[in-house]
Design a protein around this motif. Structure first.
Motif, mmCIF file in Angstrom:
data_model
loop_
_atom_site.group_PDB
_atom_site.id
_atom_site.type_symbol
_atom_site.label_atom_id
_atom_site.label_comp_id
_atom_site.label_asym_id
_atom_site.label_seq_id
_atom_site.Cartn_x
_atom_site.Cartn_y
_atom_site.Cartn_z
ATOM 1 N N ALA A 54 -20.363 -7.359 50.507
ATOM 2 C CA ALA A 54 -21.354 -6.527 51.181
ATOM 3 C C ALA A 54 -21.099 -6.478 52.685
ATOM 4 C CB ALA A 54 -22.760 -7.051 50.900
ATOM 5 N N ALA A 55 -20.686 -7.611 53.263
ATOM 6 C CA ALA A 55 -20.374 -7.654 54.694
ATOM 7 C C ALA A 55 -19.173 -6.769 55.005
ATOM 8 C CB ALA A 55 -20.110 -9.095 55.124
ATOM 9 N N ALA A 56 -18.171 -6.794 54.129
ATOM 10 C CA ALA A 56 -16.997 -5.946 54.316
ATOM 11 C C ALA A 56 -17.376 -4.471 54.264
ATOM 12 C CB ALA A 56 -15.944 -6.263 53.249
ATOM 13 N N ALA A 57 -18.211 -4.116 53.288
ATOM 14 C CA ALA A 57 -18.639 -2.724 53.159
ATOM 15 C C ALA A 57 -19.435 -2.275 54.382
ATOM 16 C CB ALA A 57 -19.468 -2.557 51.889
ATOM 17 N N ALA A 58 -20.281 -3.152 54.885
ATOM 18 C CA ALA A 58 -21.070 -2.818 56.067
ATOM 19 C C ALA A 58 -20.179 -2.554 57.269
ATOM 20 C CB ALA A 58 -22.060 -3.952 56.367
ATOM 21 N N GLU A 59 -19.095 -3.306 57.375
ATOM 22 C CA GLU A 59 -18.177 -3.110 58.495
ATOM 23 C C GLU A 59 -17.409 -1.798 58.337
ATOM 24 O OE1 GLU A 59 -16.564 -4.286 62.223
ATOM 25 O OE2 GLU A 59 -18.382 -4.728 61.086
ATOM 26 N N VAL A 60 -17.008 -1.470 57.126
ATOM 27 C CA VAL A 60 -16.345 -0.176 56.889
ATOM 28 C C VAL A 60 -17.286 0.965 57.264
ATOM 29 C CG1 VAL A 60 -15.358 1.360 55.146
ATOM 30 C CG2 VAL A 60 -14.858 -1.091 55.068
ATOM 31 N N GLU A 61 -18.544 0.840 56.864
ATOM 32 C CA GLU A 61 -19.513 1.891 57.189
ATOM 33 C C GLU A 61 -19.722 1.993 58.696
ATOM 34 O OE1 GLU A 61 -23.766 3.561 55.578
ATOM 35 O OE2 GLU A 61 -23.352 1.393 55.400
ATOM 36 N N ARG A 62 -19.778 0.860 59.368
ATOM 37 C CA ARG A 62 -19.961 0.876 60.819
ATOM 38 C C ARG A 62 -18.789 1.538 61.523
ATOM 39 N NH1 ARG A 62 -18.498 -1.577 65.378
ATOM 40 N NH2 ARG A 62 -16.954 -2.886 64.334
ATOM 41 N N LEU A 63 -17.578 1.244 61.056
ATOM 42 C CA LEU A 63 -16.384 1.754 61.721
ATOM 43 C C LEU A 63 -16.146 3.234 61.436
ATOM 44 C CD1 LEU A 63 -13.979 -1.264 61.045
ATOM 45 C CD2 LEU A 63 -14.742 -0.466 63.302
ATOM 46 N N GLU A 80 0.579 -3.027 67.724
ATOM 47 C CA GLU A 80 1.709 -2.866 68.629
ATOM 48 C C GLU A 80 2.491 -1.585 68.350
ATOM 49 O OE1 GLU A 80 3.920 -6.427 68.061
ATOM 50 O OE2 GLU A 80 2.427 -7.714 69.031
ATOM 51 N N LEU A 81 2.462 -1.121 67.102
ATOM 52 C CA LEU A 81 3.151 0.114 66.738
ATOM 53 C C LEU A 81 2.311 1.354 67.040
ATOM 54 C CD1 LEU A 81 4.702 -0.962 63.313
ATOM 55 C CD2 LEU A 81 5.930 -0.553 65.451
ATOM 56 N N GLY A 82 1.116 1.148 67.558
ATOM 57 C CA GLY A 82 0.273 2.272 67.930
ATOM 58 C C GLY A 82 -0.563 2.828 66.800
ATOM 59 N N THR A 83 -0.641 2.128 65.675
ATOM 60 C CA THR A 83 -1.471 2.589 64.559
ATOM 61 C C THR A 83 -2.880 2.016 64.708
ATOM 62 O OG1 THR A 83 -0.861 0.731 63.145
ATOM 63 C CG2 THR A 83 0.530 2.691 63.048
ATOM 64 N N LEU A 84 -3.808 2.608 63.981
ATOM 65 C CA LEU A 84 -5.191 2.158 64.061
ATOM 66 C C LEU A 84 -5.491 1.237 62.889
ATOM 67 C CD1 LEU A 84 -7.776 2.277 65.623
ATOM 68 C CD2 LEU A 84 -8.420 4.343 64.366
ATOM 69 N N ALA A 85 -5.565 -0.056 63.168
ATOM 70 C CA ALA A 85 -5.821 -1.053 62.133
ATOM 71 C C ALA A 85 -6.951 -1.962 62.582
ATOM 72 C CB ALA A 85 -4.561 -1.863 61.850
ATOM 73 N N ASN A 86 -7.770 -2.361 61.634
ATOM 74 C CA ASN A 86 -8.926 -3.200 61.927
ATOM 75 C C ASN A 86 -8.909 -4.431 61.030
ATOM 76 O OD1 ASN A 86 -10.828 -1.174 63.604
ATOM 77 N ND2 ASN A 86 -9.856 -0.063 61.927
ATOM 78 N N ALA A 87 -9.118 -5.596 61.628
ATOM 79 C CA ALA A 87 -9.186 -6.844 60.872
ATOM 80 C C ALA A 87 -10.645 -7.260 60.722
ATOM 81 C CB ALA A 87 -8.398 -7.941 61.577
ATOM 82 N N VAL A 88 -11.037 -7.588 59.498
ATOM 83 C CA VAL A 88 -12.410 -7.994 59.218
ATOM 84 C C VAL A 88 -12.379 -9.319 58.469
ATOM 85 C CG1 VAL A 88 -14.527 -7.433 57.965
ATOM 86 C CG2 VAL A 88 -13.247 -5.620 59.132
ATOM 87 N N ASN A 89 -13.144 -10.287 58.959
ATOM 88 C CA ASN A 89 -13.250 -11.575 58.274
ATOM 89 C C ASN A 89 -14.355 -11.486 57.227
ATOM 90 O OD1 ASN A 89 -12.529 -12.903 61.416
ATOM 91 N ND2 ASN A 89 -11.245 -13.291 59.646
ATOM 92 N N ALA A 90 -13.954 -11.463 55.971
ATOM 93 C CA ALA A 90 -14.920 -11.378 54.871
ATOM 94 C C ALA A 90 -14.246 -11.845 53.596
ATOM 95 C CB ALA A 90 -15.435 -9.943 54.705
ATOM 96 N N ASP A 91 -15.024 -12.466 52.721
ATOM 97 C CA ASP A 91 -14.517 -12.959 51.443
ATOM 98 C C ASP A 91 -15.038 -12.057 50.324
ATOM 99 O OD1 ASP A 91 -13.700 -14.280 49.207
ATOM 100 O OD2 ASP A 91 -14.840 -16.130 49.595
ATOM 101 N N PRO A 92 -14.194 -11.170 49.780
ATOM 102 C CA PRO A 92 -14.662 -10.227 48.763
ATOM 103 C C PRO A 92 -14.921 -10.856 47.406
ATOM 104 C CG PRO A 92 -12.300 -9.998 49.058
ATOM 105 C CD PRO A 92 -12.765 -10.974 50.102
ATOM 106 N N SER A 93 -14.632 -12.155 47.253
ATOM 107 C CA SER A 93 -14.876 -12.801 45.967
ATOM 108 C C SER A 93 -16.328 -13.232 45.807
ATOM 109 C CB SER A 93 -13.957 -14.017 45.792
ATOM 110 O OG SER A 93 -14.292 -15.049 46.700
ATOM 111 N N THR A 94 -17.153 -12.982 46.823
ATOM 112 C CA THR A 94 -18.586 -13.238 46.746
ATOM 113 C C THR A 94 -19.340 -11.947 47.018
ATOM 114 O OG1 THR A 94 -18.934 -13.753 49.093
ATOM 115 C CG2 THR A 94 -18.180 -15.552 47.665
ATOM 116 N N TYR A 95 -20.520 -11.838 46.438
ATOM 117 C CA TYR A 95 -21.326 -10.633 46.664
ATOM 118 C C TYR A 95 -21.664 -10.455 48.147
ATOM 119 C CZ TYR A 95 -24.939 -7.108 46.001
ATOM 120 O OH TYR A 95 -25.679 -5.960 46.078
ATOM 121 N N PRO A 96 -22.129 -11.510 48.854
ATOM 122 C CA PRO A 96 -22.425 -11.345 50.289
ATOM 123 C C PRO A 96 -21.187 -10.977 51.103
ATOM 124 C CG PRO A 96 -23.470 -13.320 49.444
ATOM 125 C CD PRO A 96 -22.529 -12.854 48.376
ATOM 126 N N GLY A 97 -20.027 -11.583 50.768
ATOM 127 C CA GLY A 97 -18.809 -11.275 51.503
ATOM 128 C C GLY A 97 -18.383 -9.832 51.312
#
Length: 232
Positions: A73-82, A54-71
């Motif tokens: 990895a999923a977060a990193a993949a989304e950062v790379e995609r974006l 709403e403030l005009g900034t660029l923010a992205n929400a990602v559903n991922a659990d960083p306390s697990t290796y797969p979670g």
């Protein structure tokens, strides 16, 4: 904190728990200073980033659990995609168990270690390839230092975060700056609520913690590596 208003412009920042008050405050301050912010959420609720949109900034929400290796990895993949890169990482996921020492089960102990310490290791490991070639990559880990009697598992995990911070600072390339912010919780006569420090009032304002984090992410902290700032 005499920071240039341009030093965070177009940097890509990842916040490991944007649902907590501290994570939200960090995401807000980074976004308002020009960062592209990615906030992780372990549930589908990404409301704390709606305000940034709403403030005009660029923010992205990602559903991922960083306390697990797969979670992680999923977060990193989304950062790379974006964005295909990552400049700043803030590890702020915290979980304190409800059980007493005598009642702590094996699964609860492992959960405490995974969420408080494992999330720092797994997420940093997962995004390392996106950071290592950046000119000035910075990582800030958050830990809790409590005056109240906390779970020994939780206390040990926080000590582990400090040790992991120092080890990363020693072993990563000279480009990296890895530091820690430790939040000193106020004393309470009553038994503290689970996860109180990063999700409820503990006498330390989330914005104050966020300012310490931004200092360590800024060029003003260029001489600091493997260090801990205490906010109390």
């Amino acid at each position: 904190m005499p920071q240039s208003i341009h030093q965070f412009a177009e940097k890509v920042a990842l916040v490991s728990d944007a649902s907590s008050p501290v994570g939200r405050a960090v995401a807000m301050q980074l976004a308002l200073q020009g960062c592209f912010v990615i906030g992780l959420f372990q549930t589908a609720n990404s409301g704390s980033l709606d305000e940034l949109d709403e403030l005009g900034t660029l923010a992205n929400a990602v559903n991922a659990d960083p306390s697990t290796y797969p979670g992680a990895a999923a977060a990193a993949a989304e950062v790379e995609r974006l964005y295909g890169r990552l400049d700043l990482l803030v590890n702020c996921l915290k979980f304190r168990p409800e059980s007493s020492f005598e009642e702590t089960t094996e699964s609860e102990f492992l959960d405490v270690v995974a969420r408080n310490l494992g999330s720092v290791h797994f997420l940093t490991q997962a995004v390392f390839s996106l950071m290592k070639d950046r000119p000035k990559p910075k990582i800030v880990n958050l830990a809790s230092a409590e005056d109240t009697a906390a779970s020994p598992a939780f206390t040990s995990a926080q000590a582990g975060v400090l040790a992991l911070t120092r080890a990363m600072a020693d072993q990563f390339s000279e480009r990296f700056r890895v530091n820690c912010v430790t939040v000193q919780e106020a004393k309470h006569d009553a038994e503290p609520e689970p996860d109180a420090l990063f999700r409820r009032s503990s006498g330390v304002a989330p914005d104050d913690v966020a300012r310490a984090v931004l200092f360590l992410l800024s060029s003003e902290s260029i001489g600091m590596n493997g260090q801990t700032l205490i906010v109390s």
